[in-house]
Design a protein around this motif. Structure first.
Motif, mmCIF file in Angstrom:
data_model
loop_
_atom_site.group_PDB
_atom_site.id
_atom_site.type_symbol
_atom_site.label_atom_id
_atom_site.label_comp_id
_atom_site.label_asym_id
_atom_site.label_seq_id
_atom_site.Cartn_x
_atom_site.Cartn_y
_atom_site.Cartn_z
ATOM 1 N N ALA A 1 0.137 -11.227 -11.962
ATOM 2 C CA ALA A 1 0.300 -11.721 -10.591
ATOM 3 C C ALA A 1 -0.124 -10.596 -9.656
ATOM 4 O O ALA A 1 0.318 -9.450 -9.812
ATOM 5 N N VAL A 2 -0.985 -10.923 -8.711
ATOM 6 C CA VAL A 2 -1.483 -9.948 -7.742
ATOM 7 C C VAL A 2 -1.134 -10.454 -6.358
ATOM 8 O O VAL A 2 -1.367 -11.625 -6.037
ATOM 9 N N ARG A 3 -0.578 -9.567 -5.543
ATOM 10 C CA ARG A 3 -0.237 -9.905 -4.160
ATOM 11 C C ARG A 3 -0.882 -8.867 -3.242
ATOM 12 O O ARG A 3 -0.686 -7.665 -3.433
ATOM 13 N N ARG A 4 -1.649 -9.340 -2.258
ATOM 14 C CA ARG A 4 -2.347 -8.445 -1.316
ATOM 15 C C ARG A 4 -1.727 -8.616 0.065
ATOM 16 O O ARG A 4 -1.718 -9.717 0.613
ATOM 17 N N TYR A 5 -1.224 -7.515 0.614
ATOM 18 C CA TYR A 5 -0.564 -7.517 1.914
ATOM 19 C C TYR A 5 -1.436 -6.792 2.933
ATOM 20 O O TYR A 5 -1.893 -5.676 2.671
ATOM 21 N N GLU A 6 -1.649 -7.394 4.086
ATOM 22 C CA GLU A 6 -2.405 -6.765 5.171
ATOM 23 C C GLU A 6 -1.480 -6.490 6.345
ATOM 24 O O GLU A 6 -0.455 -7.146 6.515
ATOM 25 N N GLY A 7 -1.859 -5.516 7.171
ATOM 26 C CA GLY A 7 -1.087 -5.211 8.370
ATOM 27 C C GLY A 7 0.201 -4.465 8.091
ATOM 28 O O GLY A 7 1.143 -4.524 8.896
ATOM 29 N N VAL A 8 0.269 -3.749 6.981
ATOM 30 C CA VAL A 8 1.481 -3.003 6.629
ATOM 31 C C VAL A 8 1.708 -1.930 7.696
ATOM 32 O O VAL A 8 0.824 -1.123 7.976
ATOM 33 N N THR A 9 2.888 -1.936 8.290
ATOM 34 C CA THR A 9 3.152 -1.058 9.429
ATOM 35 C C THR A 9 3.552 0.360 9.042
ATOM 36 O O THR A 9 3.346 1.292 9.823
ATOM 37 N N ASP A 10 4.124 0.547 7.848
ATOM 38 C CA ASP A 10 4.544 1.877 7.393
ATOM 39 C C ASP A 10 4.408 1.921 5.867
ATOM 40 O O ASP A 10 5.373 1.665 5.138
ATOM 41 N N PRO A 11 3.210 2.246 5.381
ATOM 42 C CA PRO A 11 2.976 2.233 3.931
ATOM 43 C C PRO A 11 3.919 3.134 3.135
ATOM 44 O O PRO A 11 4.359 2.755 2.044
ATOM 45 N N ALA A 12 4.249 4.310 3.652
ATOM 46 C CA ALA A 12 5.131 5.214 2.921
ATOM 47 C C ALA A 12 6.527 4.612 2.764
ATOM 48 O O ALA A 12 7.129 4.690 1.684
ATOM 49 N N GLU A 13 7.053 4.013 3.813
ATOM 50 C CA GLU A 13 8.376 3.394 3.737
ATOM 51 C C GLU A 13 8.343 2.163 2.844
ATOM 52 O O GLU A 13 9.280 1.921 2.067
ATOM 53 N N ALA A 14 7.277 1.388 2.919
ATOM 54 C CA ALA A 14 7.147 0.225 2.039
ATOM 55 C C ALA A 14 7.139 0.676 0.585
ATOM 56 O O ALA A 14 7.817 0.081 -0.264
ATOM 57 N N ALA A 15 6.395 1.736 0.291
ATOM 58 C CA ALA A 15 6.335 2.250 -1.076
ATOM 59 C C ALA A 15 7.709 2.714 -1.547
ATOM 60 O O ALA A 15 8.098 2.460 -2.698
ATOM 61 N N ARG A 16 8.446 3.374 -0.683
ATOM 62 C CA ARG A 16 9.791 3.841 -1.051
ATOM 63 C C ARG A 16 10.699 2.665 -1.381
ATOM 64 O O ARG A 16 11.385 2.655 -2.416
#
Length: 94
Positions: A4-19
């Motif tokens: 399953a692959v999910r592609r997200y656009e417009g991520v506002t804070d990649p570092a926080e999302a990754a955490r």
């Protein structure tokens, strides 16, 4: 295997999302039956991609549902747009 692959656009804070994904979502994925691997990728320019690998279709489908719930409950402010979701059987690998 199924992916399953999910592609997200417009991520506002990649570092926080990754955490949040690393600390909260990855442990959930490991509990899904048939789990093989999970990857959260920072593709740059506000694009992030997740890839979930499972031994069977049921695991891949469960991961899609779990991802939707997790984003709604924990990442909505960071991932403002619905993802493009793709899933299917692995037909070639290396």
């Amino acid at each position: 295997m199924y992916v399953a692959v999910r592609r997200y656009e417009g991520v506002t804070d990649p570092a926080e999302a990754a955490r949040r994904v690393s600390e909260g979502f990855v442990p959930l994925m490991r509990q899904v039956s048939g789990f093989v691997a999970y990857y959260w990728i920072d593709a740059g320019n506000g694009v992030m991609v997740s890839t979930s690998v499972f031994r069977d279709r049921a695991g891949a489908e469960e991961s899609i549902s779990m991802a939707s719930d997790f984003v709604r409950d924990h990442l909505a402010s960071l991932l403002p747009h619905p993802p493009e979701v793709m899933a299917g059987e692995v037909v070639a690998s290396a």
